[in-house]
Enzyme design. Structure first.
Site, PDB file in Angstrom:
ATOM      1  N   GLU A 195       5.367   9.907  50.626  1.00 54.94           N
ATOM      2  CA  GLU A 195       5.472   9.035  49.460  1.00 54.94           C
ATOM      3  C   GLU A 195       4.244   8.123  49.412  1.00 54.94           C
ATOM      4  O   GLU A 195       3.982   7.390  50.358  1.00 54.94           O
ATOM      5  CB  GLU A 195       6.748   8.198  49.526  1.00 54.94           C
ATOM      6  CG  GLU A 195       6.865   7.101  48.479  1.00 54.94           C
ATOM      7  CD  GLU A 195       6.670   7.613  47.061  1.00 54.94           C
ATOM      8  OE1 GLU A 195       5.838   7.034  46.338  1.00 54.94           O
ATOM      9  OE2 GLU A 195       7.344   8.595  46.681  1.00 54.94           O
ATOM     10  N   ARG A 205      19.122   2.780  38.958  1.00 52.90           N
ATOM     11  CA  ARG A 205      18.303   3.785  39.642  1.00 52.90           C
ATOM     12  C   ARG A 205      17.896   3.310  41.036  1.00 52.90           C
ATOM     13  O   ARG A 205      17.889   4.090  41.997  1.00 52.90           O
ATOM     14  CB  ARG A 205      17.057   4.098  38.809  1.00 52.90           C
ATOM     15  CG  ARG A 205      16.152   5.160  39.421  1.00 52.90           C
ATOM     16  CD  ARG A 205      14.933   5.400  38.530  1.00 52.90           C
ATOM     17  NE  ARG A 205      15.296   5.980  37.265  1.00 52.90           N
ATOM     18  CZ  ARG A 205      15.324   7.287  37.026  1.00 52.90           C
ATOM     19  NH1 ARG A 205      15.014   8.144  37.990  1.00 52.90           N
ATOM     20  NH2 ARG A 205      15.664   7.748  35.847  1.00 52.90           N
ATOM     21  N   TYR A 259      24.956   0.437  28.815  1.00 50.94           N
ATOM     22  CA  TYR A 259      26.087   0.670  29.716  1.00 50.94           C
ATOM     23  C   TYR A 259      25.971  -0.249  30.926  1.00 50.94           C
ATOM     24  O   TYR A 259      24.890  -0.727  31.264  1.00 50.94           O
ATOM     25  CB  TYR A 259      26.169   2.130  30.163  1.00 50.94           C
ATOM     26  CG  TYR A 259      24.884   2.722  30.695  1.00 50.94           C
ATOM     27  CD1 TYR A 259      24.494   2.541  32.019  1.00 50.94           C
ATOM     28  CD2 TYR A 259      24.064   3.487  29.868  1.00 50.94           C
ATOM     29  CE1 TYR A 259      23.328   3.096  32.510  1.00 50.94           C
ATOM     30  CE2 TYR A 259      22.893   4.045  30.342  1.00 50.94           C
ATOM     31  CZ  TYR A 259      22.530   3.854  31.663  1.00 50.94           C
ATOM     32  OH  TYR A 259      21.363   4.399  32.139  1.00 50.94           O
ATOM     33  N   ASP A 301      11.144  16.502  37.764  1.00 54.92           N
ATOM     34  CA  ASP A 301      10.192  16.266  36.683  1.00 54.92           C
ATOM     35  C   ASP A 301       8.870  16.989  36.889  1.00 54.92           C
ATOM     36  O   ASP A 301       8.148  17.249  35.922  1.00 54.92           O
ATOM     37  CB  ASP A 301       9.917  14.771  36.537  1.00 54.92           C
ATOM     38  CG  ASP A 301      11.034  14.039  35.811  1.00 54.92           C
ATOM     39  OD1 ASP A 301      11.967  14.702  35.327  1.00 54.92           O
ATOM     40  OD2 ASP A 301      10.969  12.793  35.713  1.00 54.92           O
TER      41      ASP A 301
END
Length: 400
Positions: A34, A108, A220, A299
């Site tokens: 990462e 998230r 939401y 993605d």
């Protein structure tokens, strides 16, 4: 553990971390690269329907998310033309029982943190922060993956490389440099607000989808229902890559003008103090998923519009299928790995393509105006909530 059982995953987003856990559960050693020095929020709210939550539960994530994920009671479909709700799709515990897994709405960052904690607790996974994929070379014994940390370059021997590094994937650029993300002409604005900022009737545990002329709005609860996630989508020409550019609320005023949008929708927008925006890019449908012992996930291979609420869900499904085919592969030799990764793409391509097309179609439907919006609202009411919910079964009932 032998090098022949080592898999390198580029990217520690939701797809990459889910892949790491899924692969480790199949007996692989996993190294996750990462480039960020620390894992931070990218985006805000996330909808995880049963096809995705089921995978996370099977990986043991439910206790880590129990205090954060919210199970919405319903999806309220709202029309700016009508002025309010035209249909309500039941979710909640009953819908979760029907699908065999819950429908979650969650921040998230909470999902990524839960995945990262599970990764850090797993002795077969090494998460390397501040470490970026740079190059890969295939040879008779597998792959050599070159990575960079600061000014230091390091080589890792591996049996496979998985590019889970997002729409601007470096791994994809290495494999298929001709494939470039495409700007959709749409911009998503996101923000959060405390539930105490709105009247109680607007803070119930439901997903609100507001449809209007050339714009739509989704809201939401997240973070244990302490916050409300708000996303507004409008056309535009601004197309800078990234997830979190500052946005000025004044830019939204024309799209959600009072003569086109009812007061409840505009009230939610005005309650958000800090807007961030991102240009919506997509990946071309039907692209290649792998080459040899290198494959793409999430993605990096199928970035889609968020109008089916399945972007993260498809990445999570990818991870589960990838781990399954590699775990059941024809040995650890290069030919077996390449064949397994090719099969992974074959298994995923049709389903993901259908979701991509559904998301595009939804975006068109949401933004209708005039007589077309009148016809849309009539059709939704006539169809009824149970039939509309049943139309989602092909997504929700998926199992690896």
């Amino acid at each position: 553990m032998a090098v022949s059982r080592t898999i390198v995953v580029a990217g520690a987003g939701i797809g990459g971390l889910t892949a790491a856990l899924s692969l480790a559960a199949r007996g692989f050693r996993v190294v996750v690269l990462e480039k960020a020095e620390r894992l931070e929020e990218a985006g805000a709210g996330l909808q995880l329907s049963p096809n995705a939550s089921r995978v996370l539960i099977e990986l043991g994530l439910q206790p880590r998310l129990a205090g954060r994920a919210v199970i919405p009671e319903a999806v309220s479909i709202m029309s700016a033309r009508h002025g309010g709700e035209i249909s309500r799709l039941p979710l909640g515990e009953a819908a979760g029982f029907r699908a065999g897994a819950p429908y979650w709405v969650v921040h998230r960052a909470d999902v990524q943190a839960a995945l990262a904690d599970a990764v850090n607790d797993n002795p077969d996974i090494e998460l390397r922060l501040g470490c970026q994929f740079e190059d890969v070379t295939a040879h008779a014994k597998g792959l050599t993956v070159v990575q960079r940390s600061g000014m230091t370059r390091h080589q890792e021997r591996a049996t496979a490389l998985i590019g889970a590094d997002g729409i601007w994937s470096t791994v994809r650029q290495h494999l298929f440099p001709e494939v470039q993300p495409q700007f959709s002409g749409l911009i998503a604005w996101r923000g959060t607000l405390d539930t105490t900022q709105l009247p109680r009737e607007y803070t119930s545990r439901r997903v609100q989808l507001w449809m209007g002329p050339n714009a739509h709005l989704v809201a939401y609860p997240i973070s244990g229902a302490r916050l409300i996630n708000v996303v507004a989508v409008v056309p535009g020409t601004w197309n800078r890559p990234g997830w979190s550019a500052p946005g000025e609320a004044a830019e939204l005023k024309n799209a959600f003008a009072s003569y086109r949008w009812p007061a409840p929708a505009r009230m939610m927008l005005s309650a958000v103090d800090d807007w961030r925006k991102w240009a919506l890019f997509t990946a071309p449908e039907g692209g290649q998923w792998s080459e040899g012992a290198v494959a793409l996930l999430g993605d990096a291979v199928h970035a889609m519009l968020p109008f089916a609420a399945q972007g993260a869900g498809m990445a999570i499904e990818d991870a589960a299928v990838l781990a399954k085919v590699l775990g059941e592969g024809e040995g650890d030799n290069a030919a077996g790995i390449a064949a397994a990764l090719k099969r992974y793409g074959q298994l995923r391509r049709a389903r993901v393509g259908r979701v991509q097309r559904t998301a595009r179609r939804n975006g068109t439907i949401y933004h209708l105006g005039g007589p077309a919006a009148l016809a849309r609202d009539w059709f939704i009411r006539a169809m009824g909530p149970q039939h509309m919910l049943a139309r989602q079964d092909w997504i929700y009932d998926w199992r690896v």
